[in-house]
Design a protein around this motif. Structure first.
Motif, PDB file in Angstrom:
ATOM      1  N   LEU A 183      41.784  -1.032 -31.734  1.00  0.00           N
ATOM      2  CA  LEU A 183      40.753   0.006 -31.622  1.00  0.00           C
ATOM      3  C   LEU A 183      39.356  -0.599 -31.648  1.00  0.00           C
ATOM      4  CD1 LEU A 183      42.259   2.727 -33.970  1.00  0.00           C
ATOM      5  CD2 LEU A 183      41.585   3.126 -31.603  1.00  0.00           C
ATOM      6  N   ALA A 195      39.674   9.580 -29.208  1.00  0.00           N
ATOM      7  CA  ALA A 195      40.942   8.950 -29.586  1.00  0.00           C
ATOM      8  C   ALA A 195      42.060   9.982 -29.561  1.00  0.00           C
ATOM      9  CB  ALA A 195      40.836   8.325 -30.976  1.00  0.00           C
ATOM     10  N   THR A 243      33.271   7.128 -37.084  1.00  0.00           N
ATOM     11  CA  THR A 243      34.427   7.984 -36.820  1.00  0.00           C
ATOM     12  C   THR A 243      34.036   9.424 -37.101  1.00  0.00           C
ATOM     13  OG1 THR A 243      35.997   6.215 -37.399  1.00  0.00           O
ATOM     14  CG2 THR A 243      36.815   8.484 -37.430  1.00  0.00           C
ATOM     15  N   CYS A 303      41.111   4.921 -37.132  1.00  0.00           N
ATOM     16  CA  CYS A 303      39.767   4.782 -36.556  1.00  0.00           C
ATOM     17  C   CYS A 303      38.754   4.455 -37.642  1.00  0.00           C
ATOM     18  CB  CYS A 303      39.377   6.065 -35.828  1.00  0.00           C
ATOM     19  SG  CYS A 303      40.262   6.354 -34.284  1.00  0.00           S
ATOM     20  N   THR A 345      45.678   8.974 -37.011  1.00  0.00           N
ATOM     21  CA  THR A 345      44.747   8.464 -36.006  1.00  0.00           C
ATOM     22  C   THR A 345      43.336   8.360 -36.554  1.00  0.00           C
ATOM     23  OG1 THR A 345      46.067   9.395 -34.198  1.00  0.00           O
ATOM     24  CG2 THR A 345      43.767   8.865 -33.718  1.00  0.00           C
ATOM     25  N   SER A 346      42.858   9.391 -37.216  1.00  0.00           N
ATOM     26  CA  SER A 346      41.496   9.361 -37.757  1.00  0.00           C
ATOM     27  C   SER A 346      41.344   8.314 -38.849  1.00  0.00           C
ATOM     28  CB  SER A 346      41.098  10.751 -38.283  1.00  0.00           C
ATOM     29  OG  SER A 346      42.034  11.239 -39.216  1.00  0.00           O
ATOM     30  N   PHE A 366      34.474   6.415 -32.537  1.00  0.00           N
ATOM     31  CA  PHE A 366      35.499   7.335 -32.060  1.00  0.00           C
ATOM     32  C   PHE A 366      35.256   8.761 -32.528  1.00  0.00           C
ATOM     33  CE2 PHE A 366      37.097   3.157 -33.212  1.00  0.00           C
ATOM     34  CZ  PHE A 366      37.597   2.704 -31.997  1.00  0.00           C
ATOM     35  N   THR A 419      38.397   0.847 -38.831  1.00  0.00           N
ATOM     36  CA  THR A 419      37.704  -0.132 -37.986  1.00  0.00           C
ATOM     37  C   THR A 419      36.302  -0.433 -38.507  1.00  0.00           C
ATOM     38  OG1 THR A 419      36.712   1.539 -36.524  1.00  0.00           O
ATOM     39  CG2 THR A 419      38.924   0.714 -35.944  1.00  0.00           C
TER      40      THR A 419
END
Length: 262
Positions: free
Chosen positions: A14, A136, A50, A43, A39-40, A26, A46
């Motif tokens: 990512l 995303a 986000t 993200c 998913t969140s 994202f 990273t």
């Protein structure tokens, strides 16, 4: 599955993709379900911006409370997480009032469910555009490549798909590892596209564990005749969804013009 290594791999993927695309981070639609929660979180890990977006449309109270619990928890854990609430109920209601032939017919209900997903996609791309972010996707492997259980140009309209190579069971394993709230881990999967609570299993007719099994058997070239009882029923359900949803999984057909006609 090597959960920690898979988690780190996705986070690095990512980050590298976002940096290569020269974007700030994202945007993720958070529904209160396991896929959007994982998913969140990935993200957020990273370190890039986000943005978690709530987009209720006559949303079930349980979905709303789980989404808010997750966003609050994620914000406390990661300083790069921001949240925005976009209430799409008035937008959806206005849309419905402008459409003819709104009835209780199942096909109309399905179409309106897909409309909700497409309104959310439009909202995510608005937030992505004004903030310099990538959308995303939250689809897993069973949904995206097994039964096609998503809306074309709705939740299927994304910039990148970080968990689309994970089976649903693997998504749960990563969710446990990255500390997704227990309320989400225990909740029955639901797409949240209808006012009343309706689980994915209710709509599909099989659980994700069963669908994973059927997907593995399909990859081995098996047919329904190889099974009996519940296994045969589940395999038929999988094949029915897989066959009729190929239009989602395959590239858009292009009419190629023969050279002798140019």
């Amino acid at each position: 599955m090597k959960v920690e290594k898979v988690t780190n791999h996705i986070v690095n993927w990512l980050k590298e993709y976002a940096e290569g695309a020269k974007v700030d981070g994202f945007v993720v639609g958070v529904s209160g379900g396991i896929d959007s929660a994982v998913t969140s979180t990935l993200c957020a890990m990273t370190g890039l911006k986000t943005l978690c977006v709530e987009m209720p449309i006559h949303q079930h109270a349980d979905h709303v409370s789980r989404a808010q619990e997750h966003i609050i928890q994620l914000g406390k854990r990661f300083g790069n997480v921001q949240a925005v609430h976009s209430d799409l109920t008035p937008v959806f209601d206005t849309f419905v009032r402008q459409m003819p032939n709104i009835t209780t017919d199942p096909q109309v209900e399905l179409t309106l469910g897909n409309t909700r997903a497409r309104l959310r996609m439009t909202t995510l791309y608005y937030h992505a555009g004004v903030n310099g972010l990538l959308v995303a996707g939250t689809g897993n492997k069973v949904e995206d490549f097994g039964v096609g259980f998503y809306t074309k140009y709705g939740d299927g309209g994304v910039d990148l798909s970080p968990i689309a190579d994970l089976m649903k069971s693997e998504v749960y394993a990563v969710g446990q590892h990255v500390e997704v709230p227990e309320s989400i881990m225990q909740a029955a999967p639901s797409d949240g596209l209808y006012g009343a609570e309706r689980t994915d299993e209710d709509q599909i007719g099989a659980s994700y564990d069963e669908l994973e099994w059927a997907m593995s058997q399909n990859d081995l070239g098996k047919s329904a005749d190889d099974f009996s009882g519940r296994e045969k029923e589940v395999y038929k359900i999988f094949k029915s969804f897989n066959n009729r949803n190929q239009h989602k999984m395959n590239p858009i057909p292009v009419c190629e013009i023969p050279s002798d006609l140019r």
